[in-house]
Design a protein around this motif. Structure first.
Motif, PDB file in Angstrom:
ATOM      1  N   GLY A  78       7.972   2.163   6.517  1.00 16.69           N
ATOM      2  CA  GLY A  78       7.432  -0.023   7.379  1.00 16.69           C
ATOM      3  C   GLY A  78       8.023  -0.288   5.483  1.00 16.69           C
ATOM      4  O   GLY A  78       8.290   0.027   5.087  1.00 16.69           O
ATOM      5  N   ILE A  79       6.741  -1.554   4.915  1.00 13.37           N
ATOM      6  CA  ILE A  79       6.932  -2.560   4.048  1.00 13.37           C
ATOM      7  C   ILE A  79       7.712  -1.291   2.493  1.00 13.37           C
ATOM      8  O   ILE A  79       8.489  -1.588   2.026  1.00 13.37           O
ATOM      9  N   ALA A  80       6.828  -0.381   2.899  1.00 10.64           N
ATOM     10  CA  ALA A  80       6.804   1.288   1.385  1.00 10.64           C
ATOM     11  C   ALA A  80       8.195   1.248   1.512  1.00 10.64           C
ATOM     12  O   ALA A  80       9.484   1.403   0.515  1.00 10.64           O
ATOM     13  N   LYS A  81       9.292   1.789   2.486  1.00  8.32           N
ATOM     14  CA  LYS A  81      10.709   2.060   2.659  1.00  8.32           C
ATOM     15  C   LYS A  81      11.356   1.011   2.243  1.00  8.32           C
ATOM     16  O   LYS A  81      12.556   1.333   1.378  1.00  8.32           O
ATOM     17  N   LEU A  82      11.054  -0.566   2.380  1.00 10.99           N
ATOM     18  CA  LEU A  82      11.765  -1.364   2.183  1.00 10.99           C
ATOM     19  C   LEU A  82      12.002  -1.761   0.431  1.00 10.99           C
ATOM     20  O   LEU A  82      12.775  -1.655   0.085  1.00 10.99           O
ATOM     21  N   ILE A  83      10.875  -1.613  -0.496  1.00 11.55           N
ATOM     22  CA  ILE A  83      10.592  -1.718  -0.707  1.00 11.55           C
ATOM     23  C   ILE A  83      11.731  -0.601  -1.573  1.00 11.55           C
ATOM     24  O   ILE A  83      12.512  -1.622  -2.943  1.00 11.55           O
ATOM     25  N   LYS A  84      11.153   0.063  -1.830  1.00 12.77           N
ATOM     26  CA  LYS A  84      11.875   1.502  -2.014  1.00 12.77           C
ATOM     27  C   LYS A  84      12.679   1.093  -2.382  1.00 12.77           C
ATOM     28  O   LYS A  84      13.886   1.523  -3.583  1.00 12.77           O
ATOM     29  N   ASP A  85      13.943   0.587  -1.276  1.00 12.69           N
ATOM     30  CA  ASP A  85      15.076   0.726  -0.860  1.00 12.69           C
ATOM     31  C   ASP A  85      15.681  -0.666  -1.442  1.00 12.69           C
ATOM     32  O   ASP A  85      16.220  -0.561  -2.388  1.00 12.69           O
ATOM     33  N   ARG A  86      15.138  -1.106  -1.928  1.00 10.84           N
ATOM     34  CA  ARG A  86      15.770  -3.017  -2.275  1.00 10.84           C
ATOM     35  C   ARG A  86      15.151  -2.966  -4.359  1.00 10.84           C
ATOM     36  O   ARG A  86      15.863  -3.139  -4.839  1.00 10.84           O
TER      37      ARG A  86
ATOM     38  N   TYR B   3       9.919   2.866  -6.400  1.00 12.13           N
ATOM     39  CA  TYR B   3       9.755   4.444  -6.599  1.00 12.13           C
ATOM     40  C   TYR B   3       9.986   5.897  -7.474  1.00 12.13           C
ATOM     41  O   TYR B   3       9.272   5.906  -7.152  1.00 12.13           O
ATOM     42  N   GLU B   4      10.439   4.678  -8.480  1.00  9.49           N
ATOM     43  CA  GLU B   4      10.432   5.318  -9.950  1.00  9.49           C
ATOM     44  C   GLU B   4       9.196   6.049 -10.456  1.00  9.49           C
ATOM     45  O   GLU B   4       8.523   7.293 -11.118  1.00  9.49           O
ATOM     46  N   VAL B   5       8.292   5.118 -10.502  1.00 15.06           N
ATOM     47  CA  VAL B   5       6.907   4.877 -11.054  1.00 15.06           C
ATOM     48  C   VAL B   5       5.899   5.892 -10.033  1.00 15.06           C
ATOM     49  O   VAL B   5       5.023   6.424 -10.919  1.00 15.06           O
ATOM     50  N   ASP B   6       5.808   5.334  -8.884  1.00 11.01           N
ATOM     51  CA  ASP B   6       5.343   6.820  -8.124  1.00 11.01           C
ATOM     52  C   ASP B   6       6.014   7.771  -7.937  1.00 11.01           C
ATOM     53  O   ASP B   6       4.863   8.770  -8.421  1.00 11.01           O
ATOM     54  N   LEU B   7       7.261   8.347  -8.646  1.00 15.54           N
ATOM     55  CA  LEU B   7       7.198   9.506  -8.691  1.00 15.54           C
ATOM     56  C   LEU B   7       7.673  10.249  -9.899  1.00 15.54           C
ATOM     57  O   LEU B   7       6.942  11.337  -9.936  1.00 15.54           O
ATOM     58  N   LYS B   8       6.178   9.334 -10.812  1.00 15.09           N
ATOM     59  CA  LYS B   8       6.246   9.688 -12.325  1.00 15.09           C
ATOM     60  C   LYS B   8       4.587   9.824 -12.316  1.00 15.09           C
ATOM     61  O   LYS B   8       4.384  11.139 -12.635  1.00 15.09           O
ATOM     62  N   THR B   9       4.018   9.886 -10.996  1.00 17.38           N
ATOM     63  CA  THR B   9       2.876  10.088 -10.770  1.00 17.38           C
ATOM     64  C   THR B   9       2.515  12.038  -9.621  1.00 17.38           C
ATOM     65  O   THR B   9       3.156  11.806  -9.230  1.00 17.38           O
ATOM     66  N   GLU B  10       1.496  12.383 -10.506  1.00 19.43           N
ATOM     67  CA  GLU B  10       1.615  14.076  -9.339  1.00 19.43           C
ATOM     68  C   GLU B  10       1.340  13.089  -7.600  1.00 19.43           C
ATOM     69  O   GLU B  10       0.417  12.900  -7.000  1.00 19.43           O
ATOM     70  N   LYS B  11       2.543  14.161  -6.794  1.00 22.59           N
ATOM     71  CA  LYS B  11       2.185  14.243  -5.464  1.00 22.59           C
ATOM     72  C   LYS B  11       0.872  15.104  -4.983  1.00 22.59           C
ATOM     73  O   LYS B  11       0.645  15.700  -5.118  1.00 22.59           O
ATOM     74  N   GLY B  12       0.522  14.511  -3.820  1.00 17.35           N
ATOM     75  CA  GLY B  12      -0.839  14.900  -3.447  1.00 17.35           C
ATOM     76  C   GLY B  12      -2.123  14.760  -4.475  1.00 17.35           C
ATOM     77  O   GLY B  12      -3.199  15.008  -3.705  1.00 17.35           O
ATOM     78  N   ASP B  13      -2.092  13.543  -5.479  1.00 16.03           N
ATOM     79  CA  ASP B  13      -2.831  13.676  -6.064  1.00 16.03           C
ATOM     80  C   ASP B  13      -4.470  12.505  -5.399  1.00 16.03           C
ATOM     81  O   ASP B  13      -3.770  11.659  -5.549  1.00 16.03           O
ATOM     82  N   ARG B  14      -5.006  13.512  -4.986  1.00 19.35           N
ATOM     83  CA  ARG B  14      -6.682  12.845  -4.284  1.00 19.35           C
ATOM     84  C   ARG B  14      -6.893  10.906  -5.237  1.00 19.35           C
ATOM     85  O   ARG B  14      -8.046  10.600  -5.193  1.00 19.35           O
ATOM     86  N   GLY B  15      -6.590  11.830  -7.038  1.00 23.68           N
ATOM     87  CA  GLY B  15      -7.220  10.226  -8.031  1.00 23.68           C
ATOM     88  C   GLY B  15      -6.816   9.615  -7.634  1.00 23.68           C
ATOM     89  O   GLY B  15      -7.478   8.776  -8.619  1.00 23.68           O
TER      90      GLY B  15
ATOM     91  N   GLY C 148       1.002  -1.176  -0.315  1.00 26.87           N
ATOM     92  CA  GLY C 148       0.005   0.192   0.108  1.00 26.87           C
ATOM     93  C   GLY C 148       1.045   1.263  -0.256  1.00 26.87           C
ATOM     94  O   GLY C 148       1.980   0.756   0.794  1.00 26.87           O
ATOM     95  N   CYS C 149       0.279   2.410  -0.499  1.00 27.53           N
ATOM     96  CA  CYS C 149       0.916   3.407  -1.230  1.00 27.53           C
ATOM     97  C   CYS C 149       0.169   4.305  -0.610  1.00 27.53           C
ATOM     98  O   CYS C 149      -1.007   4.437  -0.399  1.00 27.53           O
ATOM     99  N   ASN C 150       0.670   5.905  -0.922  1.00 31.34           N
ATOM    100  CA  ASN C 150       0.225   7.021   0.198  1.00 31.34           C
ATOM    101  C   ASN C 150      -0.148   7.563  -1.196  1.00 31.34           C
ATOM    102  O   ASN C 150       1.040   7.407  -2.437  1.00 31.34           O
ATOM    103  N   CYS C 151      -0.480   8.838  -1.408  1.00 34.72           N
ATOM    104  CA  CYS C 151      -0.308   9.717  -2.589  1.00 34.72           C
ATOM    105  C   CYS C 151       0.772  10.967  -2.343  1.00 34.72           C
ATOM    106  O   CYS C 151       0.519  11.873  -3.960  1.00 34.72           O
ATOM    107  N   PHE C 152       1.169  10.695  -1.604  1.00 34.87           N
ATOM    108  CA  PHE C 152       1.954  12.047  -1.951  1.00 34.87           C
ATOM    109  C   PHE C 152       4.173  11.630  -2.098  1.00 34.87           C
ATOM    110  O   PHE C 152       4.589  12.176  -1.421  1.00 34.87           O
ATOM    111  N   ASN C 153       4.130  10.344  -2.829  1.00 37.07           N
ATOM    112  CA  ASN C 153       4.996   9.654  -3.088  1.00 37.07           C
ATOM    113  C   ASN C 153       6.134   9.242  -2.591  1.00 37.07           C
ATOM    114  O   ASN C 153       7.655   9.839  -2.360  1.00 37.07           O
ATOM    115  N   THR C 154       5.957   9.728  -1.271  1.00 36.69           N
ATOM    116  CA  THR C 154       6.878   9.330   0.432  1.00 36.69           C
ATOM    117  C   THR C 154       7.854   7.859   0.204  1.00 36.69           C
ATOM    118  O   THR C 154       8.713   7.968  -0.218  1.00 36.69           O
ATOM    119  N   MET C 155       6.859   6.958  -0.137  1.00 31.74           N
ATOM    120  CA  MET C 155       7.218   5.260   0.708  1.00 31.74           C
ATOM    121  C   MET C 155       8.700   5.710   1.514  1.00 31.74           C
ATOM    122  O   MET C 155      10.325   4.846   1.628  1.00 31.74           O
TER     123      MET C 155
END
Length: 155
Positions: free
Chosen positions: A35-43, A48-60, A25-32
């Protein structure tokens, strides 16, 4: 098929070939950033790169997914960033997990990855504060007939 449950490390199990797809699970602010999001980002920085291609803070983004496929020992592994919560900030008594977004994300996962081995942690029930009984029922409903596994973290 109902949810399988195993104890272990989702990331290691995925990297070692136990799953074709791992979801977190991710939030809409491109943080990762926790939790497990940070571990995935690191590994798997590709996730993370595809997450960064989305608009930060976009509720959509709620209820959508982004994906990255990486190679692990010659095998492909797809990492799914499921946008299951809007915010990442923790406030006592506030549930950040969005049950409708979880449902919509897992519906997309079934559509895109049906027939594959899917692994995930207790999405939405950790840092996001959601009720695992509710979330697990949503996942079982959306992934009916699929080979899907909850990995309870045990190092």
């Amino acid at each position: 098929m109902l949810m399988n449950i195993v104890d272990g490390d989702l990331i290691e199990l995925g990297a070692n070939g136990a799953f074709d797809v791992i979801v977190h699970g991710c939030n809409c602010f491109n943080t990762m950033g926790a939790g497990i999001a940070k571990l995935i980002k690191d590994r798997f920085p590709e996730a993370y790169e595809v997450d960064l291609k989305t608009e930060k803070g976009d509720r959509g983004k709620l209820g959508t997914i982004t994906t990255a496929t990486v190679e692990c020992d010659g095998r492909p592994l797809t990492i799914v960033n499921a946008y299951t919560q809007f915010d990442f900030r923790r406030v006592d008594g506030v549930v950040n997990a969005d049950y409708d977004a979880i449902r919509r994300s897992f519906s997309l996962i079934k559509t895109e990855f049906g027939g594959q081995r899917i692994g995930y942690p207790m999405i939405g029930a950790g840092l996001a504060g959601g009720d695992w009984d509710v979330i697990s029922q949503i996942i079982d409903d959306e992934l009916v007939g699929e080979n899907h596994t909850l990995v309870r973290f045990k190092p």
